[in-house]
Design a protein around this motif. Structure first.
Motif, PDB file in Angstrom:
ATOM      1  N   ALA A  49       0.833  -1.206   0.000  1.00 44.89           N
ATOM      2  CA  ALA A  49       0.000   0.000   0.000  1.00 44.89           C
ATOM      3  C   ALA A  49       0.863   1.251   0.000  1.00 44.89           C
ATOM      4  O   ALA A  49       0.554   2.242  -0.688  1.00 44.89           O
ATOM      5  CB  ALA A  49      -0.921  -0.010   1.215  1.00 44.89           C
ATOM      6  N   ARG A  50       1.970   1.216   0.744  1.00 42.65           N
ATOM      7  CA  ARG A  50       2.868   2.377   0.780  1.00 42.65           C
ATOM      8  C   ARG A  50       3.513   2.597  -0.589  1.00 42.65           C
ATOM      9  O   ARG A  50       3.665   3.725  -1.046  1.00 42.65           O
ATOM     10  CB  ARG A  50       3.939   2.194   1.852  1.00 42.65           C
ATOM     11  CG  ARG A  50       3.398   2.117   3.270  1.00 42.65           C
ATOM     12  CD  ARG A  50       4.488   2.338   4.315  1.00 42.65           C
ATOM     13  NE  ARG A  50       5.573   1.375   4.243  1.00 42.65           N
ATOM     14  CZ  ARG A  50       5.613   0.232   4.910  1.00 42.65           C
ATOM     15  NH1 ARG A  50       4.581  -0.128   5.691  1.00 42.65           N
ATOM     16  NH2 ARG A  50       6.663  -0.571   4.823  1.00 42.65           N
ATOM     17  N   SER A  51       3.879   1.506  -1.238  1.00 43.54           N
ATOM     18  CA  SER A  51       4.514   1.611  -2.548  1.00 43.54           C
ATOM     19  C   SER A  51       3.572   2.208  -3.582  1.00 43.54           C
ATOM     20  O   SER A  51       3.949   3.088  -4.365  1.00 43.54           O
ATOM     21  CB  SER A  51       4.990   0.234  -3.006  1.00 43.54           C
ATOM     22  OG  SER A  51       5.534   0.286  -4.307  1.00 43.54           O
ATOM     23  N   LEU A  52       2.321   1.737  -3.592  1.00 41.35           N
ATOM     24  CA  LEU A  52       1.350   2.237  -4.554  1.00 41.35           C
ATOM     25  C   LEU A  52       1.021   3.699  -4.279  1.00 41.35           C
ATOM     26  O   LEU A  52       0.910   4.513  -5.208  1.00 41.35           O
ATOM     27  CB  LEU A  52       0.076   1.391  -4.503  1.00 41.35           C
ATOM     28  CG  LEU A  52      -0.959   1.650  -5.601  1.00 41.35           C
ATOM     29  CD1 LEU A  52      -0.351   1.520  -6.986  1.00 41.35           C
ATOM     30  CD2 LEU A  52      -2.139   0.703  -5.444  1.00 41.35           C
ATOM     31  N   LEU A  53       0.893   4.068  -3.006  1.00 39.05           N
ATOM     32  CA  LEU A  53       0.629   5.464  -2.661  1.00 39.05           C
ATOM     33  C   LEU A  53       1.804   6.340  -3.078  1.00 39.05           C
ATOM     34  O   LEU A  53       1.605   7.461  -3.574  1.00 39.05           O
ATOM     35  CB  LEU A  53       0.358   5.606  -1.162  1.00 39.05           C
ATOM     36  CG  LEU A  53       0.062   7.032  -0.674  1.00 39.05           C
ATOM     37  CD1 LEU A  53      -1.161   7.611  -1.383  1.00 39.05           C
ATOM     38  CD2 LEU A  53      -0.147   7.042   0.843  1.00 39.05           C
ATOM     39  N   SER A  54       3.020   5.854  -2.902  1.00 39.61           N
ATOM     40  CA  SER A  54       4.204   6.615  -3.306  1.00 39.61           C
ATOM     41  C   SER A  54       4.191   6.882  -4.813  1.00 39.61           C
ATOM     42  O   SER A  54       4.524   7.990  -5.260  1.00 39.61           O
ATOM     43  CB  SER A  54       5.471   5.854  -2.922  1.00 39.61           C
ATOM     44  OG  SER A  54       6.629   6.538  -3.358  1.00 39.61           O
TER      45      SER A  54
END
Length: 261
Positions: free
Chosen positions: A14-19
């Motif tokens: 989720a952090r990667s996609l938000l980034s």
């Protein structure tokens, strides 16, 4: 819900996609919204044209794009304030939506450590989707890869985002002329070389196809036996899967049924 032993409320996928989405906002989406608001660029048969000075003044302002830009700015500023307050960080100063997107991208761990992080993802994603829908371009821009500067990674160059069909791009940070087809090929090969956990696969697949592929869809493929494991990570023991196999499965799935896998 806390997602792992580090007490994050957002997992790594989720952090990667938000980034990725915050990077788009920072690097080009805000500028494209500006063009949409003033209708500086119009696309008819695939060619960009500038409106002349004799255009009807009533037709040179896009109210919807303006509202979307206002909401995008407000959303990012509000979540920046939230992270600063919850994590006791100094206020980064005022700026445009791109300024707050960049700050949040650099403080994703701080955001992930707050209980409201899932709500932040939902609101930022909604604002990002509305912004992309408001842009008057054929598909906006796509990520081509890191800058080709020979000084990388010692120089601070943002990732290169270009419109589809672009062959060369001059990096604004270092002035290097980037070969876009070569960059895309290297990025693609790099993604295909490694295996991914199910959650990581959803993120990698999203990058490859230029659209959000939910983790639930990947999980359904695995549950139904459509996607087989290729290995177990020796470090973590996690089961991993092939991106190439997932791409084949994605492309073979009719559009109308992709939501369910």
């Amino acid at each position: 819900m806390i997602t792992d032993t580090d007490h994050f409320y957002l997992d790594r996928s989720a952090r990667s996609l938000l980034s990725t989405r915050l990077g788009e906002i920072r690097d080009w989406l805000v500028d494209e919204l500006d063009n949409a608001i003033t209708r500086q660029t119009a696309f008819g048969s695939g060619q960009a044209t500038r409106h002349g000075q004799n255009d009807d003044p009533a037709d040179v302002f896009d109210l919807n794009a303006s509202d979307v830009a206002h909401d995008l700015f407000g959303t990012l500023r509000a979540w920046t304030y939230h992270v600063c307050t919850e994590r006791q960080l100094p206020w980064p100063g005022e700026g445009r939506a791109s300024h707050f997107a960049g700050w949040l991208d650099g403080h994703l761990i701080d955001l992930a450590l707050t209980e409201q992080a899932p709500t932040a993802v939902d609101e930022i994603t909604d604002a990002w989707k509305r912004a992309k829908s408001a842009i008057d371009t054929p598909g906006g821009r796509e990520f081509a890869g890191p800058c080709q500067s020979p000084a990388q990674p010692t120089v601070t160059c943002a990732g290169v985002y270009v419109r589809r069909g672009t062959d060369t791009y001059t990096c604004r940070a270092c002035g290097i002329a980037c070969d876009i087809p070569a960059m895309k090929s290297k990025l693609h090969d790099g993604l295909l070389e490694r295996a991914y956990t199910a959650r990581e696969l959803a993120t990698a697949l999203s990058v490859e196809v230029g659209d959000t592929v939910p983790y639930e869809r990947v999980r359904n493929w695995i549950r139904r036996g459509k996607l087989e494991a290729v290995d177990d990570d020796p470090g973590t023991g996690a089961t991993t899967y092939s991106l190439a196999a997932a791409l084949t499965l994605y492309n073979a799935t009719p559009r109308r049924s992709r939501m369910t896998g």
